[in-house]
Motif scaffolding. Structure first.
Motif, PDB file in Angstrom:
ATOM      1  N   ASP A 135       0.556   1.711   2.189  1.00 52.56           N
ATOM      2  CA  ASP A 135       0.250   1.561   0.755  1.00 52.56           C
ATOM      3  C   ASP A 135       1.496   1.961  -0.034  1.00 52.56           C
ATOM      4  O   ASP A 135       1.900   3.124  -0.032  1.00 52.56           O
ATOM      5  CB  ASP A 135      -0.931   2.470   0.391  1.00 52.56           C
ATOM      6  CG  ASP A 135      -1.062   2.649  -1.118  1.00 52.56           C
ATOM      7  OD1 ASP A 135      -0.699   1.712  -1.857  1.00 52.56           O
ATOM      8  OD2 ASP A 135      -1.528   3.727  -1.531  1.00 52.56           O
ATOM      9  N   VAL A 136       2.092   0.995  -0.698  1.00 51.52           N
ATOM     10  CA  VAL A 136       3.342   1.225  -1.409  1.00 51.52           C
ATOM     11  C   VAL A 136       3.113   1.480  -2.899  1.00 51.52           C
ATOM     12  O   VAL A 136       4.049   1.704  -3.655  1.00 51.52           O
ATOM     13  CB  VAL A 136       4.287   0.013  -1.196  1.00 51.52           C
ATOM     14  CG1 VAL A 136       3.827  -1.191  -2.006  1.00 51.52           C
ATOM     15  CG2 VAL A 136       5.724   0.359  -1.519  1.00 51.52           C
ATOM     16  N   THR A 137       1.857   1.500  -3.342  1.00 53.15           N
ATOM     17  CA  THR A 137       1.530   1.514  -4.768  1.00 53.15           C
ATOM     18  C   THR A 137       2.179   2.663  -5.517  1.00 53.15           C
ATOM     19  O   THR A 137       2.835   2.463  -6.548  1.00 53.15           O
ATOM     20  CB  THR A 137      -0.001   1.592  -4.963  1.00 53.15           C
ATOM     21  OG1 THR A 137      -0.624   0.567  -4.193  1.00 53.15           O
ATOM     22  CG2 THR A 137      -0.361   1.424  -6.438  1.00 53.15           C
ATOM     23  N   LYS A 163       1.545  -3.547  10.452  1.00 53.79           N
ATOM     24  CA  LYS A 163       0.527  -4.599  10.410  1.00 53.79           C
ATOM     25  C   LYS A 163       0.226  -5.054   8.986  1.00 53.79           C
ATOM     26  O   LYS A 163      -0.253  -6.169   8.777  1.00 53.79           O
ATOM     27  CB  LYS A 163      -0.766  -4.095  11.057  1.00 53.79           C
ATOM     28  CG  LYS A 163      -0.675  -3.906  12.552  1.00 53.79           C
ATOM     29  CD  LYS A 163      -0.501  -5.236  13.264  1.00 53.79           C
ATOM     30  CE  LYS A 163      -0.587  -5.096  14.755  1.00 53.79           C
ATOM     31  NZ  LYS A 163      -0.419  -6.387  15.459  1.00 53.79           N
ATOM     32  N   GLY A 164       0.470  -4.184   7.997  1.00 57.10           N
ATOM     33  CA  GLY A 164       0.153  -4.572   6.626  1.00 57.10           C
ATOM     34  C   GLY A 164       0.875  -3.686   5.623  1.00 57.10           C
ATOM     35  O   GLY A 164       1.056  -2.488   5.851  1.00 57.10           O
ATOM     36  N   VAL A 165       1.292  -4.288   4.506  1.00 57.81           N
ATOM     37  CA  VAL A 165       1.896  -3.551   3.395  1.00 57.81           C
ATOM     38  C   VAL A 165       1.183  -4.003   2.123  1.00 57.81           C
ATOM     39  O   VAL A 165       1.102  -5.214   1.852  1.00 57.81           O
ATOM     40  CB  VAL A 165       3.410  -3.819   3.287  1.00 57.81           C
ATOM     41  CG1 VAL A 165       4.018  -3.047   2.123  1.00 57.81           C
ATOM     42  CG2 VAL A 165       4.110  -3.445   4.589  1.00 57.81           C
ATOM     43  N   TYR A 166       0.698  -3.052   1.326  1.00 57.75           N
ATOM     44  CA  TYR A 166      -0.174  -3.396   0.200  1.00 57.75           C
ATOM     45  C   TYR A 166       0.260  -2.688  -1.086  1.00 57.75           C
ATOM     46  O   TYR A 166       0.771  -1.569  -1.058  1.00 57.75           O
ATOM     47  CB  TYR A 166      -1.619  -3.029   0.537  1.00 57.75           C
ATOM     48  CG  TYR A 166      -2.079  -3.623   1.848  1.00 57.75           C
ATOM     49  CD1 TYR A 166      -2.418  -4.965   1.941  1.00 57.75           C
ATOM     50  CD2 TYR A 166      -2.112  -2.845   3.005  1.00 57.75           C
ATOM     51  CE1 TYR A 166      -2.808  -5.527   3.148  1.00 57.75           C
ATOM     52  CE2 TYR A 166      -2.495  -3.400   4.223  1.00 57.75           C
ATOM     53  CZ  TYR A 166      -2.840  -4.735   4.280  1.00 57.75           C
ATOM     54  OH  TYR A 166      -3.208  -5.285   5.477  1.00 57.75           O
ATOM     55  N   TYR A 167      -0.021  -3.359  -2.187  1.00 60.88           N
ATOM     56  CA  TYR A 167       0.366  -2.826  -3.493  1.00 60.88           C
ATOM     57  C   TYR A 167      -0.745  -3.087  -4.497  1.00 60.88           C
ATOM     58  O   TYR A 167      -1.199  -4.226  -4.667  1.00 60.88           O
ATOM     59  CB  TYR A 167       1.650  -3.493  -3.978  1.00 60.88           C
ATOM     60  CG  TYR A 167       2.088  -3.068  -5.361  1.00 60.88           C
ATOM     61  CD1 TYR A 167       2.572  -1.787  -5.596  1.00 60.88           C
ATOM     62  CD2 TYR A 167       2.005  -3.953  -6.440  1.00 60.88           C
ATOM     63  CE1 TYR A 167       2.973  -1.389  -6.859  1.00 60.88           C
ATOM     64  CE2 TYR A 167       2.394  -3.570  -7.712  1.00 60.88           C
ATOM     65  CZ  TYR A 167       2.876  -2.287  -7.915  1.00 60.88           C
ATOM     66  OH  TYR A 167       3.260  -1.891  -9.165  1.00 60.88           O
ATOM     67  N   VAL A 195      -2.188  -6.558  -3.788  1.00 59.39           N
ATOM     68  CA  VAL A 195      -1.266  -7.611  -3.346  1.00 59.39           C
ATOM     69  C   VAL A 195      -0.814  -7.313  -1.917  1.00 59.39           C
ATOM     70  O   VAL A 195      -0.385  -6.193  -1.608  1.00 59.39           O
ATOM     71  CB  VAL A 195      -0.042  -7.692  -4.284  1.00 59.39           C
ATOM     72  CG1 VAL A 195       0.901  -8.800  -3.833  1.00 59.39           C
ATOM     73  CG2 VAL A 195      -0.496  -7.916  -5.722  1.00 59.39           C
ATOM     74  N   ASP A 196      -0.938  -8.310  -1.077  1.00 55.41           N
ATOM     75  CA  ASP A 196      -0.508  -8.181   0.320  1.00 55.41           C
ATOM     76  C   ASP A 196       0.983  -8.533   0.411  1.00 55.41           C
ATOM     77  O   ASP A 196       1.376  -9.681   0.198  1.00 55.41           O
ATOM     78  CB  ASP A 196      -1.335  -9.116   1.196  1.00 55.41           C
ATOM     79  CG  ASP A 196      -1.088  -8.906   2.687  1.00 55.41           C
ATOM     80  OD1 ASP A 196      -0.046  -8.314   3.041  1.00 55.41           O
ATOM     81  OD2 ASP A 196      -1.920  -9.341   3.502  1.00 55.41           O
ATOM     82  N   LEU A 197       1.802  -7.544   0.720  1.00 55.76           N
ATOM     83  CA  LEU A 197       3.257  -7.733   0.809  1.00 55.76           C
ATOM     84  C   LEU A 197       3.746  -7.839   2.254  1.00 55.76           C
ATOM     85  O   LEU A 197       4.948  -7.789   2.512  1.00 55.76           O
ATOM     86  CB  LEU A 197       3.977  -6.560   0.132  1.00 55.76           C
ATOM     87  CG  LEU A 197       3.670  -6.333  -1.349  1.00 55.76           C
ATOM     88  CD1 LEU A 197       4.391  -5.080  -1.840  1.00 55.76           C
ATOM     89  CD2 LEU A 197       4.084  -7.532  -2.180  1.00 55.76           C
TER      90      LEU A 197
END
Length: 465
Positions: A135-137, A163-167, A195-197
């Motif tokens: 989670d990069v938020t 596996k996943g990066v999200y904002y 948002v899926d990054l």
């Protein structure tokens, strides 16, 4: 079994409660508004995780006091996560049983020293083969860029996988003062998209693998990264590209010149990259990288059909990418294959076989026929010496009275002209492949390469003229 890990950094703002939504259809992640993107992501991603999996929330002292702990009767993030219904995974698992020190506390990140402290704190928490969801938020300052480097580092040393990066794109609602000025009924309906990054991170991985492909001829790492692109609509195309690149890498590494010559892998690469690039679900950056892969292979001369040109391309690829043993080994076998073709074009194969089978070797073991012929052609090329008084001379006596060998050398000028560079390439190939510790050794890779290119150029001039 790989552990799933959700990693987040907690900020210091007094976050505004909203609905967080997921995917193109903007489905709500919770049935209530929440101040914390971490609650939304945990509800969406972690519900089916096991107790072995975990959520890690890293905090500064300030964010710990403001948003992690309960305050004035308002639940902090720690309590919010603990109260998610059905959540089985652990939250900030503490390796120290005493719990005296909170090892998820980090400095604010001012200065290089503090950044390295954050790096070590996060890296030390990761286990081998962890599957990371990031989670990069609220990752403050340089943390987003920094974390990408960290995860690439962990991928190398601990074989982890992002596996996943999200904002959580809260700014889509506008400035906070305007949001707070809205009527309560409108505030209660506000939603923020997650948002899926992930594909942005994948792009960096593909870019790194593509650079290795370009600079070092590493096909397998690019194959692995492509296989993990996660574009479900193109799973078959991506898998086919990955398999074809793996095949080509295997053929070159193991000098499988018959498979290289067939060009089936190149047909697959060309067709599937076209499918990938023509799809509406890919982006321009992905298309450009894959087109560059195809372009580089084509520039080396790889063809989509059966051709000796594919073997020449593989040899040039090997010598340019520091695969010296493969270059020498493939060159030797390639030259024998070219002479084999001269022999069959001149209808000399049966004559040579009759000579070879004088002691019954081939008739007793017919499946060994091609091997015996190639061995003989290599011997003829390697021992031919000169023509004296119209008589063909060889080193040693094996082919002195061989009508087939004499007719072969007379059948094509190519065979004569290949003998000297073939002998030089074969001697060096034997020196390399048999781990020779004495004799004429080069001082550096560049010396080997220059020697190879000198003889290889003579071979190509003979074959193409």
């Amino acid at each position: 079994m790989a552990r799933k890990v959700l990693i987040s950094f907690l900020g210091t703002n007094d976050y505004f409660p909203v609905y967080y939504t997921w995917g193109e259809r903007r489905r709500q992640t919770t049935d209530h508004r929440t101040k914390f993107i971490q609650e939304a992501l945990s509800s969406r991603l972690c519900k089916d995780w096991s107790p072995n999996d975990c959520i890690m929330v890293f905090r500064t002292r300030e964010s710990n006091d403001i948003n992690w702990k309960d305050k004035d009767g308002v639940p902090g993030l720690k309590t919010v996560l603990q109260n998610i219904s059905g959540l089985k995974c652990s939250i900030n698992p503490e390796p120290d049983p005493s719990g005296d020190r909170d090892s998820y506390m980090i400095p604010v990140g001012f200065g290089e020293q503090e950044m390295w402290e954050i790096f070590k704190c996060v890296f030390d928490k990761l286990n081998k083969e962890d599957e990371i969801y990031f989670d990069v938020t609220h990752a403050f300052r340089t943390i987003p860029m920094f974390a990408t480097v960290l995860f690439n580092y962990a991928r190398f040393l601990k074989h982890t996988d992002v596996k996943g990066v999200y904002y959580g794109a809260f700014e889509t609602l506008g400035p906070l003062y305007k949001i707070k000025s809205l009527p309560p009924a409108q505030q209660e309906q506000l939603s923020v998209p997650i948002v899926d990054l992930t594909n942005i991170v994948r792009l960096q991985e593909i870019n790194t693998a593509a650079a290795n492909f370009r600079d070092f001829g590493n096909l397998s790492s690019l194959s692995d990264i492509l296989y993990e692109t996660g574009i479900s609509d193109l799973d078959k195309a991506v898998e086919d590209i990955s398999v074809a690149l793996d095949d080509l890498d295997f053929f070159i590494q193991t000098c499988r010149i018959d498979d290289i010559r067939e060009g089936i892998y190149m047909q697959t690469i060309s067709d599937r990259i076209a499918t990938f690039c023509n799809s509406h679900v890919t982006n321009d950056a992905q298309r450009s990288l894959l087109r560059e892969i195809s372009k580089q292979l084509e520039e080396y001369g790889f063809k989509v059909y059966d051709s000796f040109r594919n073997v020449e391309a593989a040899i040039n690829w090997a010598i340019d990418h520091r695969m010296i043993q493969q270059a020498y080994t493939m060159a030797k076998e390639y030259l024998i294959s070219r002479v084999y073709k001269v022999m069959t074009d001149a209808d000399l194969e049966d004559a040579l076989v009759r000579e070879l089978d004088a002691n019954g070797d081939i008739s007793r073991n017919p499946q060994n026929r091609k091997y015996k012929i190639r061995e003989a052609l290599g011997s003829i090329l390697g021992t031919y010496k000169s023509i004296v008084g119209g008589r063909i001379c060889f080193r040693g006596s094996r082919w002195r009275n061989s009508q087939a060998a004499n007719r072969l050398l007379q059948a094509s000028r190519i065979v004569y002209d290949l003998t000297a560079p073939y002998r030089a390439i074969t001697e060096r190939r034997n020196h390399l492949n048999h781990a020779a510790t004495t004799g004429d050794r080069a001082d550096s890779y560049d010396d080997y390469r220059e020697e190879f290119l000198e003889n290889w150029k003579k071979c190509m001039n003979t074959i193409t003229n």
